[in-house]
Design a protein around this motif. Sequence first.
Motif, PDB file in Angstrom:
ATOM      1  N   PHE A 244      11.737  -7.175  -2.999  1.00  0.00           N
ATOM      2  CA  PHE A 244      10.676  -6.160  -2.910  1.00  0.00           C
ATOM      3  C   PHE A 244      11.277  -4.774  -2.722  1.00  0.00           C
ATOM      4  N   GLY A 245      12.306  -4.670  -1.856  1.00  0.00           N
ATOM      5  CA  GLY A 245      12.945  -3.369  -1.638  1.00  0.00           C
ATOM      6  C   GLY A 245      13.546  -2.817  -2.911  1.00  0.00           C
ATOM      7  N   TYR A 246      14.242  -3.696  -3.657  1.00  0.00           N
ATOM      8  CA  TYR A 246      14.827  -3.231  -4.915  1.00  0.00           C
ATOM      9  C   TYR A 246      13.742  -2.772  -5.866  1.00  0.00           C
TER      10      TYR A 246
ATOM     11  N   PHE B 193       7.480  -0.200 -16.097  1.00  0.00           N
ATOM     12  CA  PHE B 193       6.393  -1.166 -16.249  1.00  0.00           C
ATOM     13  C   PHE B 193       6.903  -2.601 -16.140  1.00  0.00           C
ATOM     14  N   PHE B 194       8.124  -2.855 -16.620  1.00  0.00           N
ATOM     15  CA  PHE B 194       8.673  -4.202 -16.477  1.00  0.00           C
ATOM     16  C   PHE B 194       8.891  -4.539 -15.004  1.00  0.00           C
ATOM     17  N   HIS B 195       9.367  -3.562 -14.205  1.00  0.00           N
ATOM     18  CA  HIS B 195       9.526  -3.812 -12.779  1.00  0.00           C
ATOM     19  C   HIS B 195       8.182  -4.094 -12.113  1.00  0.00           C
ATOM     20  N   LEU B 196       7.143  -3.338 -12.512  1.00  0.00           N
ATOM     21  CA  LEU B 196       5.811  -3.578 -11.954  1.00  0.00           C
ATOM     22  C   LEU B 196       5.320  -4.974 -12.309  1.00  0.00           C
ATOM     23  N   ALA B 197       5.643  -5.441 -13.524  1.00  0.00           N
ATOM     24  CA  ALA B 197       5.213  -6.779 -13.929  1.00  0.00           C
ATOM     25  C   ALA B 197       5.860  -7.836 -13.039  1.00  0.00           C
ATOM     26  N   VAL B 198       7.139  -7.626 -12.668  1.00  0.00           N
ATOM     27  CA  VAL B 198       7.797  -8.579 -11.755  1.00  0.00           C
ATOM     28  C   VAL B 198       7.086  -8.581 -10.400  1.00  0.00           C
TER      29      VAL B 198
ATOM     30  N   ILE C  73       0.843  -1.199   0.000  1.00  0.00           N
ATOM     31  CA  ILE C  73       0.000   0.000   0.000  1.00  0.00           C
ATOM     32  C   ILE C  73       0.878   1.249   0.000  1.00  0.00           C
ATOM     33  N   TRP C  74       1.955   1.225   0.785  1.00  0.00           N
ATOM     34  CA  TRP C  74       2.803   2.413   0.838  1.00  0.00           C
ATOM     35  C   TRP C  74       3.557   2.617  -0.468  1.00  0.00           C
ATOM     36  N   LEU C  75       3.980   1.524  -1.082  1.00  0.00           N
ATOM     37  CA  LEU C  75       4.618   1.659  -2.400  1.00  0.00           C
ATOM     38  C   LEU C  75       3.631   2.244  -3.396  1.00  0.00           C
TER      39      LEU C  75
END
Lengths: 102, 168
Positions: free
Chosen positions: B6-8, B37-42, A10-12
Motif C-alpha cells: 500500500f505504501g509503495y 492508472f495501472f497502479h490504481l487498478a492494483v 481516504i488520505w491517499l
Amino acid sequence: MNPVPLQGYIWLSLALFMTGVFGFLTRRSIILMFLSIEVMLNAVNLSLVAFSHFLNDLRGQVLVLFVITVAASEAAIGLAILVSLFRNRATAQIDKISEMKG
Amino acid sequence: MNPYLFGYLAAAIVGLSAVALTRKNPVHAVLLMIVMFFHLAVLYLGLGAEFLAAVQIIVYAGAIMVLFLFVIMMLNIKEEIEGERFTGGWPLGISLASGLFLLLIIMTGNVLPGQQGIYTAQVIASQTDTKALGSVLYTQYIFPFELASLVLLVAVVGAIVLAKKKLR
C-alpha cells in the motif's frame, strides 16, 4: 481483515485530489487541465471503492461505474470543444483565450 | 492488503500524478497518467473490486487516454512545449490546494463508518465480484444504468457535432 485502515485510503484519495486541484488551478494548457480533472475523478473513485470495501456495501462500486461513464463523456465533449477551439484560435493556452472577458 | 505494498502504491500514485501534471510535453503527461492508472487498478484489486480494476485499465488507460493522445496528435503542441508551464497565479493555486488538503485531513481525522451492508468479503467471494455487482446494478440501479447509456449517447452526438468542420 485489511491491515491498512480506511483512514489510509481516504488520505491517499485526498492527496490525489489535491494534486488534481493544483494542476487544474495552475496549468496554462487546456489538455493538462483536462488531465487534472481526470486525476480528481480518480481520487473520488478511490475513496468510493474504499468505502464500499470497508462498509461491505456494493453501492460504492456501482457509483464508481457511473462516475467512469460521466468521465468518459466529459473527456469526449471537452476534447471536441478543444479541437473546435484550436481550429478557430490555433492555441490551447487558457490565458490567450479571452474573448468572453468583460 | 500488505502495508508495504500500500505504501509503495500510494507513493507511486501521488508521485506519478504530480510529475505528470507538471510535465511540459502533454504526451509525456498522458503516458505517466497511464502508468498511474495501472497502479490504481492494483489498489482496486486489493480492495476486492476486480471488475472495477479491469474497467479502470480498459476504459481509462485504454480508451480515455488514447483519446487524449489522438487529440494531442491533431493539435500543434510546439507552442505549448516552448511556452510557460504555469499561469501567473500558481502560488495562489498551490496555497489553495495545500490549505484545502490540510483542512480536509483535519476534518477526516475521525471518520465514523456508517451502517454495514450485506456484501461482506465472504459473500462476494462466494459469487465473484462481477456477479454481485451485476445483481445490484441490474436490479436496484437499472434506471440510473439506462440513464448512463443516454449520457454516453449525448456525448457521442455532441462530440461529433462540436468537432465537425462546418455545419450546413
